[in-house]
Scaffold this motif. Structure first.
Motif, PDB file in Angstrom:
ATOM      1  N   PHE A 108      13.748  45.885  15.969  1.00  0.00           N
ATOM      2  CA  PHE A 108      14.241  45.467  14.664  1.00  0.00           C
ATOM      3  C   PHE A 108      15.763  45.530  14.634  1.00  0.00           C
ATOM      4  N   PHE A 109      16.352  44.580  13.929  1.00  0.00           N
ATOM      5  CA  PHE A 109      17.779  44.589  13.623  1.00  0.00           C
ATOM      6  C   PHE A 109      17.930  44.400  12.121  1.00  0.00           C
ATOM      7  N   SER A 110      18.829  45.161  11.517  1.00  0.00           N
ATOM      8  CA  SER A 110      19.111  45.041  10.090  1.00  0.00           C
ATOM      9  C   SER A 110      20.603  44.805   9.894  1.00  0.00           C
ATOM     10  N   THR A 111      20.928  43.967   8.952  1.00  0.00           N
ATOM     11  CA  THR A 111      22.340  43.715   8.655  1.00  0.00           C
ATOM     12  C   THR A 111      22.916  44.754   7.706  1.00  0.00           C
ATOM     13  N   ARG A 112      22.062  45.681   7.252  1.00  0.00           N
ATOM     14  CA  ARG A 112      22.528  46.715   6.330  1.00  0.00           C
ATOM     15  C   ARG A 112      22.223  48.099   6.896  1.00  0.00           C
ATOM     16  N   ASP A 113      23.048  49.068   6.526  1.00  0.00           N
ATOM     17  CA  ASP A 113      22.784  50.454   6.882  1.00  0.00           C
ATOM     18  C   ASP A 113      21.683  51.008   5.986  1.00  0.00           C
ATOM     19  N   PRO A 120      12.784  48.425  -3.342  1.00  0.00           N
ATOM     20  CA  PRO A 120      12.537  47.084  -3.903  1.00  0.00           C
ATOM     21  C   PRO A 120      13.102  45.959  -3.045  1.00  0.00           C
ATOM     22  N   TYR A 121      14.178  46.234  -2.324  1.00  0.00           N
ATOM     23  CA  TYR A 121      14.736  45.239  -1.395  1.00  0.00           C
ATOM     24  C   TYR A 121      13.875  45.160  -0.133  1.00  0.00           C
ATOM     25  N   LEU A 122      13.509  46.304   0.418  1.00  0.00           N
ATOM     26  CA  LEU A 122      12.791  46.353   1.686  1.00  0.00           C
ATOM     27  C   LEU A 122      11.377  45.809   1.596  1.00  0.00           C
ATOM     28  N   SER A 123      10.611  46.315   0.642  1.00  0.00           N
ATOM     29  CA  SER A 123       9.168  46.121   0.656  1.00  0.00           C
ATOM     30  C   SER A 123       8.723  44.661   0.704  1.00  0.00           C
ATOM     31  N   PRO A 124       9.207  43.782  -0.166  1.00  0.00           N
ATOM     32  CA  PRO A 124       8.720  42.393  -0.097  1.00  0.00           C
ATOM     33  C   PRO A 124       9.133  41.679   1.176  1.00  0.00           C
ATOM     34  N   ARG A 125      10.311  41.988   1.683  1.00  0.00           N
ATOM     35  CA  ARG A 125      10.773  41.328   2.905  1.00  0.00           C
ATOM     36  C   ARG A 125       9.966  41.786   4.124  1.00  0.00           C
ATOM     37  N   GLN A 140      -2.556  43.824  18.930  1.00  0.00           N
ATOM     38  CA  GLN A 140      -2.480  44.733  20.076  1.00  0.00           C
ATOM     39  C   GLN A 140      -1.134  44.665  20.784  1.00  0.00           C
ATOM     40  N   ARG A 141      -0.415  43.554  20.571  1.00  0.00           N
ATOM     41  CA  ARG A 141       0.884  43.409  21.225  1.00  0.00           C
ATOM     42  C   ARG A 141       1.906  44.405  20.681  1.00  0.00           C
ATOM     43  N   ALA A 142       1.720  44.841  19.443  1.00  0.00           N
ATOM     44  CA  ALA A 142       2.679  45.756  18.809  1.00  0.00           C
ATOM     45  C   ALA A 142       2.356  47.192  19.209  1.00  0.00           C
ATOM     46  N   PHE A 143       2.605  47.509  20.503  1.00  0.00           N
ATOM     47  CA  PHE A 143       2.291  48.861  20.967  1.00  0.00           C
ATOM     48  C   PHE A 143       3.291  49.883  20.452  1.00  0.00           C
ATOM     49  N   SER A 144       4.516  49.448  20.179  1.00  0.00           N
ATOM     50  CA  SER A 144       5.481  50.308  19.502  1.00  0.00           C
ATOM     51  C   SER A 144       6.527  49.442  18.822  1.00  0.00           C
ATOM     52  N   ILE A 145       7.181  50.027  17.814  1.00  0.00           N
ATOM     53  CA  ILE A 145       8.203  49.328  17.043  1.00  0.00           C
ATOM     54  C   ILE A 145       9.401  50.256  16.917  1.00  0.00           C
ATOM     55  N   PHE A 146      10.599  49.722  17.191  1.00  0.00           N
ATOM     56  CA  PHE A 146      11.811  50.539  17.224  1.00  0.00           C
ATOM     57  C   PHE A 146      12.899  49.880  16.397  1.00  0.00           C
ATOM     58  N   GLY A 147      13.566  50.696  15.573  1.00  0.00           N
ATOM     59  CA  GLY A 147      14.652  50.161  14.761  1.00  0.00           C
ATOM     60  C   GLY A 147      15.189  51.218  13.823  1.00  0.00           C
ATOM     61  N   PRO A 148      16.035  50.833  12.866  1.00  0.00           N
ATOM     62  CA  PRO A 148      16.573  51.792  11.893  1.00  0.00           C
ATOM     63  C   PRO A 148      15.428  52.515  11.173  1.00  0.00           C
ATOM     64  N   GLU A 149      15.607  53.817  10.976  1.00  0.00           N
ATOM     65  CA  GLU A 149      14.495  54.669  10.544  1.00  0.00           C
ATOM     66  C   GLU A 149      13.826  54.188   9.256  1.00  0.00           C
ATOM     67  N   GLN A 150      14.592  53.952   8.209  1.00  0.00           N
ATOM     68  CA  GLN A 150      13.989  53.580   6.935  1.00  0.00           C
ATOM     69  C   GLN A 150      13.238  52.256   7.044  1.00  0.00           C
ATOM     70  N   VAL A 151      13.794  51.317   7.780  1.00  0.00           N
ATOM     71  CA  VAL A 151      13.145  50.024   7.980  1.00  0.00           C
ATOM     72  C   VAL A 151      11.822  50.207   8.716  1.00  0.00           C
ATOM     73  N   ILE A 152      11.832  51.018   9.767  1.00  0.00           N
ATOM     74  CA  ILE A 152      10.621  51.212  10.561  1.00  0.00           C
ATOM     75  C   ILE A 152       9.540  51.902   9.749  1.00  0.00           C
ATOM     76  N   ARG A 153       9.881  52.909   9.000  1.00  0.00           N
ATOM     77  CA  ARG A 153       8.860  53.604   8.202  1.00  0.00           C
ATOM     78  C   ARG A 153       8.199  52.651   7.208  1.00  0.00           C
ATOM     79  N   GLU A 154       8.983  51.817   6.574  1.00  0.00           N
ATOM     80  CA  GLU A 154       8.432  50.867   5.609  1.00  0.00           C
ATOM     81  C   GLU A 154       7.594  49.804   6.309  1.00  0.00           C
TER      82      GLU A 154
END
Length: 356
Positions: A108-113, A120-125, A140-154
């Motif tokens: 994942f890449f995010s343009t915001r910190d 409300p910004y994160l969830s619908p997107r 099954q392809r999504a064996f792991s997901i890596f990115g900014p913490e808040q984005v990944i948790r959501e």
């Protein structure tokens, strides 16, 4: 009326045509996506990567024979954009790519910190991104997901609810994305000991470097056997991405005490992706010297404005935090920095592991 939309990019050229300005503006944060996309675009330009319908169908059929007619290639990117009066603005990019050792995690890449992001910004997107991903790739392809913490948790919450795939009970990796610049780099406290050498790895180093690569991966979710470790070492040596700290022992033989890999480079930023010292050489300052040497080379000879690396949270690896802090990497050992962010990797049960 929707305030955002997603796009699936089936080639690196298409992805970079759309997203490069935003990625370039945050090269450090884009280090898991931008270097691979640039390499993929080069492959496409050289005709080295052409995914035909038969290859796509075979990839899908591995997981879901009933959906083998879907024409999304094994390598793709998804972007999410906000609609504004000035035109579309990139919010997120997600990559599904592969490398010499197999499929990569979803990055994942995010343009915001994180601190500037609200639910409300994160969830619908991220909900829309998850639906788009499910349409493009077998779950099954999504064996792991890596990115900014808040984005990944959501995103993990949306993905698990959508697909039924449950996250592993223990997170794979929790780290700070730190960096060092010419201004923060520290000079060595002591001269290099006699008989110690720091240099780029050469072909003759492949066997010993492979052992250290295997040891580095042994306690991760993605271990390497001896054959793949050797292939990995040789690939990095061929690309001049691997550095070694070599010591001469009293018998006159040489040993590689530490390796440092720098495998994700862009125009202005380089990323150290592997630092490992043989257990028999720990406590001798080898890692600190080699990391400083490589960082200095990248900043001054390599022309980079910053060198980044991921550092496990102090409670997981205090020794590494201390080493990198001494070299000049910021935001570590209790010293906060506004551009040092928290990143997270989450794995999923019942999936097919790749490697990175």
């Amino acid at each position: 009326m929707s305030t955002h939309f997603t796009i699936v990019h089936r080639s690196a050229t298409d992805f970079l045509d759309a997203a490069y300005p935003a990625l370039h503006a945050r090269e450090r944060e884009a280090n898991t996506i931008l270097p691979y996309a640039l390499k993929a675009r080069s492959d496409e330009g050289n005709g080295a990567r052409v995914v035909g319908d038969a290859s796509v169908r075979a990839w899908w059929a591995k997981y879901s024979p009933s959906r083998s007619s879907v024409q999304t290639p094994p390598r793709f990117w998804i972007t999410c954009w906000s609609k504004t009066s000035q035109g579309p603005v990139l919010d997120f990019a997600l990559s599904c790519t592969e490398g010499p050792l197999g499929t990569y995690p979803l990055f994942f890449f995010s343009t915001r910190d994180d601190r500037d992001i609200t639910t409300p910004y994160l969830s619908p997107r991220l909900s829309q991104l998850a639906c788009q991903l499910k349409d493009c790739a077998p779950p099954q392809r999504a064996f792991s997901i890596f990115g900014p913490e808040q984005v990944i948790r959501e995103f993990v919450a949306h993905w698990s609810a959508l697909t039924g795939f449950i996250p592993m009970p223990n997170e794979y990796y929790a780290a700070h994305l730190s960096f060092c610049t010419r201004e923060t780099l520290t000079p060595p406290a002591k001269p290099l000991p006699s008989g110690h050498i720091m240099r780029l790895a050469q072909d003759r180093d492949a066997q010993r470097a492979a052992i250290l690569c295997g040891e580095f991966a042994s306690d991760s979710p993605f271990p390497l056997d001896s054959i793949r470790s050797l292939a990995h070492a040789r690939d990095m040596i061929r690309k001049q991405q691997l550095w070694v700290y070599e010591c001469y022992v009293p018998t006159g033989e040489r040993e590689i005490a530490t390796i440092v890999a720098v495998t994700r480079n862009t125009e202005e930023s380089a990323t150290i992706t592997k630092v490992y010292t043989s257990p028999s050489w720990r406590g001798n300052g080898c890692a600190e010297r080699l990391v400083r040497h490589v960082t200095d080379h990248l900043l001054h000879m390599g022309g980079k404005t910053s060198v980044a690396l991921y550092v496990a949270y102090p409670e997981e690896n205090m020794a590494a935090n201390v080493v990198y802090h001494r070299v000049g990497f910021v935001g570590l050992c209790g010293n906060s920095h506004p551009r040092v962010s928290r990143w997270l990797e989450v794995g999923f049960a019942g999936t097919d592991n790749g490697h990175w």
